[in-house]
Design a protein around this motif. Structure first.
Motif, PDB file in Angstrom:
ATOM      1  N   GLU A 416       0.836  -1.209   0.000  1.00 19.60           N
ATOM      2  CA  GLU A 416       0.000   0.000   0.000  1.00 19.60           C
ATOM      3  C   GLU A 416       0.864   1.249   0.000  1.00 19.60           C
ATOM      4  O   GLU A 416       0.498   2.267  -0.595  1.00 19.60           O
ATOM      5  CB  GLU A 416      -0.967  -0.027   1.179  1.00 19.60           C
ATOM      6  CG  GLU A 416      -1.941  -1.174   1.018  1.00 19.60           C
ATOM      7  CD  GLU A 416      -3.309  -0.923   1.626  1.00 19.60           C
ATOM      8  OE1 GLU A 416      -3.515   0.152   2.200  1.00 19.60           O
ATOM      9  OE2 GLU A 416      -4.155  -1.830   1.509  1.00 19.60           O
ATOM     10  N   ARG A 417       2.009   1.157   0.637  1.00 18.38           N
ATOM     11  CA  ARG A 417       2.893   2.317   0.642  1.00 18.38           C
ATOM     12  C   ARG A 417       3.344   2.627  -0.791  1.00 18.38           C
ATOM     13  O   ARG A 417       3.333   3.761  -1.236  1.00 18.38           O
ATOM     14  CB  ARG A 417       4.102   2.009   1.524  1.00 18.38           C
ATOM     15  CG  ARG A 417       4.730   3.249   2.099  1.00 18.38           C
ATOM     16  CD  ARG A 417       5.775   2.908   3.123  1.00 18.38           C
ATOM     17  NE  ARG A 417       5.217   2.506   4.408  1.00 18.38           N
ATOM     18  CZ  ARG A 417       5.924   1.885   5.361  1.00 18.38           C
ATOM     19  NH1 ARG A 417       7.195   1.574   5.143  1.00 18.38           N
ATOM     20  NH2 ARG A 417       5.364   1.572   6.498  1.00 18.38           N
ATOM     21  N   TYR A 418       3.693   1.567  -1.527  1.00 17.01           N
ATOM     22  CA  TYR A 418       4.159   1.799  -2.903  1.00 17.01           C
ATOM     23  C   TYR A 418       3.031   2.189  -3.844  1.00 17.01           C
ATOM     24  O   TYR A 418       3.241   2.819  -4.862  1.00 17.01           O
ATOM     25  CB  TYR A 418       4.894   0.566  -3.432  1.00 17.01           C
ATOM     26  CG  TYR A 418       6.204   0.358  -2.727  1.00 17.01           C
ATOM     27  CD1 TYR A 418       7.178   1.355  -2.761  1.00 17.01           C
ATOM     28  CD2 TYR A 418       6.456  -0.792  -1.998  1.00 17.01           C
ATOM     29  CE1 TYR A 418       8.367   1.190  -2.074  1.00 17.01           C
ATOM     30  CE2 TYR A 418       7.638  -0.961  -1.318  1.00 17.01           C
ATOM     31  CZ  TYR A 418       8.589   0.035  -1.358  1.00 17.01           C
ATOM     32  OH  TYR A 418       9.757  -0.106  -0.679  1.00 17.01           O
ATOM     33  N   MET A 419       1.833   1.777  -3.497  1.00 17.49           N
ATOM     34  CA  MET A 419       0.709   2.101  -4.369  1.00 17.49           C
ATOM     35  C   MET A 419       0.208   3.520  -4.166  1.00 17.49           C
ATOM     36  O   MET A 419      -0.444   4.087  -5.014  1.00 17.49           O
ATOM     37  CB  MET A 419      -0.453   1.139  -4.107  1.00 17.49           C
ATOM     38  CG  MET A 419      -0.333  -0.181  -4.826  1.00 17.49           C
ATOM     39  SD  MET A 419      -0.069   0.056  -6.579  1.00 17.49           S
ATOM     40  CE  MET A 419      -1.692   0.631  -7.048  1.00 17.49           C
ATOM     41  N   ARG A 420       0.479   4.077  -2.996  1.00 15.52           N
ATOM     42  CA  ARG A 420       0.002   5.428  -2.731  1.00 15.52           C
ATOM     43  C   ARG A 420       0.748   6.430  -3.587  1.00 15.52           C
ATOM     44  O   ARG A 420       1.880   6.210  -3.993  1.00 15.52           O
ATOM     45  CB  ARG A 420       0.158   5.763  -1.250  1.00 15.52           C
ATOM     46  CG  ARG A 420      -1.129   5.452  -0.501  1.00 15.52           C
ATOM     47  CD  ARG A 420      -0.969   5.784   0.941  1.00 15.52           C
ATOM     48  NE  ARG A 420      -1.287   4.606   1.740  1.00 15.52           N
ATOM     49  CZ  ARG A 420      -0.669   4.296   2.857  1.00 15.52           C
ATOM     50  NH1 ARG A 420       0.301   5.025   3.308  1.00 15.52           N
ATOM     51  NH2 ARG A 420      -1.028   3.213   3.509  1.00 15.52           N
ATOM     52  N   ARG A 454       8.742   8.415  -8.931  1.00 11.05           N
ATOM     53  CA  ARG A 454       8.034   8.653  -7.674  1.00 11.05           C
ATOM     54  C   ARG A 454       8.099   7.438  -6.760  1.00 11.05           C
ATOM     55  O   ARG A 454       7.943   7.541  -5.557  1.00 11.05           O
ATOM     56  CB  ARG A 454       6.563   9.001  -7.948  1.00 11.05           C
ATOM     57  CG  ARG A 454       6.378  10.354  -8.566  1.00 11.05           C
ATOM     58  CD  ARG A 454       4.922  10.567  -8.917  1.00 11.05           C
ATOM     59  NE  ARG A 454       4.094  10.703  -7.712  1.00 11.05           N
ATOM     60  CZ  ARG A 454       3.958  11.840  -7.050  1.00 11.05           C
ATOM     61  NH1 ARG A 454       4.579  12.925  -7.457  1.00 11.05           N
ATOM     62  NH2 ARG A 454       3.204  11.898  -5.984  1.00 11.05           N
ATOM     63  N   MET A 455       8.288   6.266  -7.366  1.00 11.51           N
ATOM     64  CA  MET A 455       8.388   5.055  -6.553  1.00 11.51           C
ATOM     65  C   MET A 455       9.824   4.785  -6.117  1.00 11.51           C
ATOM     66  O   MET A 455      10.117   3.751  -5.518  1.00 11.51           O
ATOM     67  CB  MET A 455       7.872   3.849  -7.344  1.00 11.51           C
ATOM     68  CG  MET A 455       6.385   3.908  -7.650  1.00 11.51           C
ATOM     69  SD  MET A 455       5.885   2.587  -8.777  1.00 11.51           S
ATOM     70  CE  MET A 455       5.480   1.275  -7.616  1.00 11.51           C
ATOM     71  N   GLY A 456      10.716   5.696  -6.444  1.00 10.65           N
ATOM     72  CA  GLY A 456      12.103   5.531  -6.025  1.00 10.65           C
ATOM     73  C   GLY A 456      12.953   4.779  -7.040  1.00 10.65           C
ATOM     74  O   GLY A 456      14.087   4.398  -6.751  1.00 10.65           O
ATOM     75  N   LEU A 457      12.413   4.542  -8.219  1.00  8.27           N
ATOM     76  CA  LEU A 457      13.160   3.801  -9.239  1.00  8.27           C
ATOM     77  C   LEU A 457      13.634   4.766 -10.327  1.00  8.27           C
ATOM     78  O   LEU A 457      12.823   5.349 -11.036  1.00  8.27           O
ATOM     79  CB  LEU A 457      12.262   2.738  -9.869  1.00  8.27           C
ATOM     80  CG  LEU A 457      11.915   1.549  -8.970  1.00  8.27           C
ATOM     81  CD1 LEU A 457      10.602   0.921  -9.384  1.00  8.27           C
ATOM     82  CD2 LEU A 457      13.029   0.511  -9.014  1.00  8.27           C
ATOM     83  N   THR A 458      14.962   4.949 -10.410  1.00 13.72           N
ATOM     84  CA  THR A 458      15.491   5.820 -11.450  1.00 13.72           C
ATOM     85  C   THR A 458      16.044   4.935 -12.559  1.00 13.72           C
ATOM     86  O   THR A 458      16.872   4.055 -12.308  1.00 13.72           O
ATOM     87  CB  THR A 458      16.640   6.690 -10.902  1.00 13.72           C
ATOM     88  OG1 THR A 458      16.261   7.119  -9.589  1.00 13.72           O
ATOM     89  CG2 THR A 458      16.899   7.887 -11.793  1.00 13.72           C
ATOM     90  N   ILE A 459      15.517   5.184 -13.749  1.00 18.23           N
ATOM     91  CA  ILE A 459      15.947   4.318 -14.849  1.00 18.23           C
ATOM     92  C   ILE A 459      16.485   5.179 -15.983  1.00 18.23           C
ATOM     93  O   ILE A 459      15.925   6.229 -16.297  1.00 18.23           O
ATOM     94  CB  ILE A 459      14.760   3.423 -15.286  1.00 18.23           C
ATOM     95  CG1 ILE A 459      15.268   2.073 -15.735  1.00 18.23           C
ATOM     96  CG2 ILE A 459      13.918   4.056 -16.354  1.00 18.23           C
ATOM     97  CD1 ILE A 459      14.200   1.027 -15.775  1.00 18.23           C
TER      98      ILE A 459
END
Ligand code: ADP
Ligand code: MG
Length: 563
Positions: A416-420, A454-459
C-alpha cells in the motif's frame, strides 16, 4: 419515371414480418426461449418449473409449469404481438413487478419455430391446445391437460437458414441454456426448478432459501466459504452472499447481480464490486457473488434491451458507492466476531488453573476490563505479543486476541505504501543494473519513467537499446535491484502495456522487500506494525490473497480442539 404525387413506396409491414423482425431481437438462441418461457412461468405463480431440452434446445425445448394457466381466449391471444396481461397503461411501466410486460415473447417465438401450447386454469375442466408454426395459427382445440401451462418449441429457426446457421454446437447452446436456467433459479429459491437435457435430469432444485439454492448449484462452495451481506437504506436494499477470496474457484468468470430479482448485466456496478476484490484474487479470476438489489420499480429501467438484461438506475452513483462499502466490510469482517458479553461468559466458564488460580478481578465492573488471555497489569504497553516460529504473531489489542502472519502483514503495508501517490525516496545503487531492451520495452519504460521515479526507481534509457537502473526504493536491500529490473522488463515487454503495471510492480517490491521476521521484535515495532496494518485499505488479506490475521474468538479455539 413515376412522378405522381400520390405514389406510395412506404408500406406498413404485415404482422408476420413484424414478428420475425422482433424475434431477431428477442429470440437469439435456444437460451432466449428458455428465459422467456421460464419468466412467464414465474409470472404465472408456478411452484414447479421444469425445462426439457434436446440437442442443446435446437430440436426441442419444453417448459412446463403448474401456474395459473390461461383461458381458451387468452391461449389464442397470447401469441398476438403486444398481447400482455401484465400492464395496461404506460404508468404501469413504473410499478412493474413482473418479469414480462412487452407482450412480444410468445409472438416472436411462434414466428420462428413450431410451438405447441397446452394450458388449463384450475377452475376449468378442459384445457386448450394451440399450435402455431412460423407465425401462423395451425390448430386450436380443447384438450385434457394438467393445470398450468406447457409450451413445446420445436424446429427453432428451421425456416431461417441464416439464423439456424448462426447457432453454435449443441454443447455450446446447452451451456447457454444452463446459464440462463440458473440465472432464473437463483432469485427464486422458493420455487422448484428442474432441468433435463436429452431426458437426463441435470438439475433438481427443490424449494429452499437463497443460501440453500446457491449451495445446491455450486457443489464446490461450502457454507464456510460464503459471507452474507445485508443492508437496507431508504432508496434501496442489498442482500446476498459473497464467496471469500481464498475460496473463490480458480478462473471463476462471473458474479451474479440481480435487480428486483431479475438477472442484470451491469458492468459499472459489477466492476465496482470486482474492484474491492482486486489484488485479493489472481488476475484471471473474477469474484463469485450473488447480490440482490431491491430498488423501487420507478427508479430502475430495464426496458433498454429486448432481453431486459440491462438496467438504468436513477441512483446509480449512490448505489455503486454503497455496494462497494458493503462488500468491503463483508470481506473485511469475515471472521467470527466477539460477542459483546463474551468476556463475562468466557471468564465464567473457564475452569480455574490447577496450580495458580486466576486472581479474581478487583475492579467491580467486569465489562470495563479488557478480556485477558495473557494476564498483564493494566498500565503496560498497549500491545502484548508472542512471536511463534519467527513468523506468526499472537497479540492482544483492545481486548481482542489476534493471530497475525507477519510476512503477509508486511507485504500488505509495503504494497500500500508503494501504491500510494506519495513519492518514495530513492536509494542509489553502487552498482547500477544494466539490461538490453527492445524498442517496445524502451517505449513503455520511457512512458512510465515519471511514475517510476516517484516510486524511487530511477531508470536510464540508452539509445533505446539499454536500460540502466540507478536507484531502488529506500529501505530495500540493494541486492533486489536485478530482480526489480527484470520484473520491469517483463511488464514492459507486454504488447498491450498492462494498465495495472504499477500495482504489479508494487506487489513485486512488497514481496522482495518484506523484512525477514526476527526472533526479537520490540513492543514498539509490533505497535507500529499493527498501526500501519490497521491503516491499510485492506488489512485482512495480503496482496497475494493470503489471509493476514484472524481474531481468536472462543469459537475459533473451540473448533481447534474439536475431535
Ligand atoms: P409478457 O410476458 O411480456 O406479457 P409474453 O408474450 O411472454 O408477454 O406472454 C403473453 C401473455 O401470455 C402473458 O402476459 C400472460 O398473460 C400469458 N402467458 C404466457 N405464458 C404463460 C404461462 N406460462 N402461464 C400463464 N399465462 C401465460
Ligand atoms: Mg413474457
Amino acid at each position: 419515371m413515376n412522378t405522381s404525387a400520390l405514389e406510395q413506396t412506404i408500406r406498413v409491414l404485415p404482422e408476420s414480418v413484424i414478428n420475425q423482425i422482433a424475434a431477431g431481437e428477442v429470440v437469439l438462441r435456444p437460451a432466449s426461449v428458455i428465459k422467456e418461457l421460464g419468466e412467464n412461468a414465474i409470472d404465472a405463480d408456478a411452484h414447479t418449473i421444469s425445462v426439457w431440452t434436446e440437442q442443446g434446445g435446437k430440436t426441442k425445448i419444453q417448459v412446463t409449469d403448474d401456474g395459473i394457466g390461461m383461458s381458451p381466449v387468452d391461449a389464442e391471444l397470447c401469441f398476438e404481438r403486444h398481447a400482455t396481461s401484465k400492464i395496461e397503461t404506460a404508468k404501469d411501466l413504473y410499478r412493474l413487478l413482473t418479469k414480462g410486460f412487452r407482450g412480444e415473447a410468445l409472438a416472436s417465438i411462434a414466428a420462428v419455430a413450431e410451438v405447441d401450447l397446452y394450458t388449463r386454469r384450475p377452475q376449468d375442466v378442459l384445457g386448450t391446445h394451440v399450435k402455431m408454426a412460423f407465425g401462423e395459427k395451425r390448430l386450436v382445440e380443447p384438450t385434457r391437460c394438467a393445470q398450468g401451462t406447457t409450451i413445446i418449441v420445436q424446429k427453432l429457426f428451421s425456416r431461417i437458414p441464416v439464423r439456424r446457421k448462426s447457432l453454435r454446437s449443441d454443447a455450446t447452446e446447452h451451456r447457454h441454456n444452463l446459464q440462463e436456467f440458473l440465472r432464473m433459479a437463483y432469485p427464486h429459491p422458493e420455487r422448484h426448478f428442474r432441468f433435463y437435457h436429452n431426458n437426463t435430469l441435470l438439475y433438481d432444485l427443490p424449494p429452499t432459501d437463497l443460501l440453500g439454492r446457491i449451495l445446491a448449484i455450486h457443489s464446490e462452495v461450502s457454507t464456510e466459504d460464503v459471507v452474507a451481506v445485508e443492508e437496507s437504506l431508504p432508496y434501496f436494499s442489498v442482500q446476498g452472499y459473497l464467496v471469500l477470496p481464498e475460496a473463490t474457484p480458480p478462473h471463476n468468470r462471473e458474479g451474479f447481480l440481480f435487480i428486483n430479482r431479475r438477472y442484470i448485466r451491469h458492468p459499472h456496478l459489477q466492476q465496482a464490486i470486482a474492484q474491492v476484490y482486486k489484488s485479493l484474487l489472481p488476475e484471471e479470476t473474477r469474484p463469485l457473488y450473488w447480490i440482490f438489489l431491491e430498488v423501487p420499480p420507478a427508479e430502475v429501467d430495464v426496458n433498454i434491451t429486448p432481453s431486459k438484461t440491462e438496467a438504468r438506475l436513477l441512483h446509480e452513483m449512490e448505489i455503486r458507492a454503497m455496494l462497494q462499502s458493503i462488500v468491503r466490510r463483508a470481506i473485511g469482517t469475515a471472521r467470527l466476531t466477539l460477542p459483546d458479553n463474551w468476556l463475562n461468559q468466557a471468564t465464567d466458564t473457564l475452569p480455574p488453573a490447577e496450580t495458580k488460580p486466576a486472581p479474581k478481578p478487583t475492579v467491580p465492573s467486569a465489562s470495563s476490563v479488557a478480556p485477558v488471555l495473557f494476564p498483564v497489569p493494566p498500565a503496560r504497553s498497549p500491545v502484548d505479543h508472542l512471536l511463534l516460529y519467527g513468523r506468526y504473531l499472537i497479540l492482544q489489542k483492545a481486548g481482542e486476541v489476534w493471530l497475525v502472519d507477519l510476512v503477509g502483514a508486511q507485504q500488505r503495508i509495503l504494497y500500500e505504501r508503494y501504491m500510494r501517490a506519495m513519492p518514495i525516496s530513492p536509494q542509489g545503487l553502487l552498482f547500477p543494473v544494466h539490461a538490453h531492451i527492445t524498442p517496445l520495452q524502451a517505449a513503455h519504460l520511457a512512458e512510465w519513467r515519471p511514475q517510476l521515479e516517484r516510486m524511487g526507481l530511477t531508470i536510464e534509457l540508452r539509445e533505446g537499446k539499454e536500460a540502466i537502473l540507478h536507484s531502488i526504493p529506500a529501505g530495500l536491500s540493494p541486492a533486489v535491484g536485478g530482480a526489480l529490473l527484470e520484473e520491469l522488463l517483463r511488464l514492459s515487454a507486454d504488447e498491450n502495456a498492462p494498465t495495472d503495471w504499477r500495482e504489479k510492480l508494487a506487489l513485486h517490491i512488497a514481496r522482495q522487500g518484506s523484512l525477514r521476521p526476527s526472533q526479537n521484535l520490540s513492543p514498539e515495532a509490533v505497535e507500529t506494525l499493527w498501526q500501519d496494518l490497521t491503516h491499510c485499505a485492506e488489512p485482512e488479506y495480503s496482496p497475494t490473497g493470503r489471509r493476514i490475521r484472524f481474531l481468536l474468538t472462543e469459537e475459533v479455539l473451540e473448533r481447534l480442539f474439536q475431535p
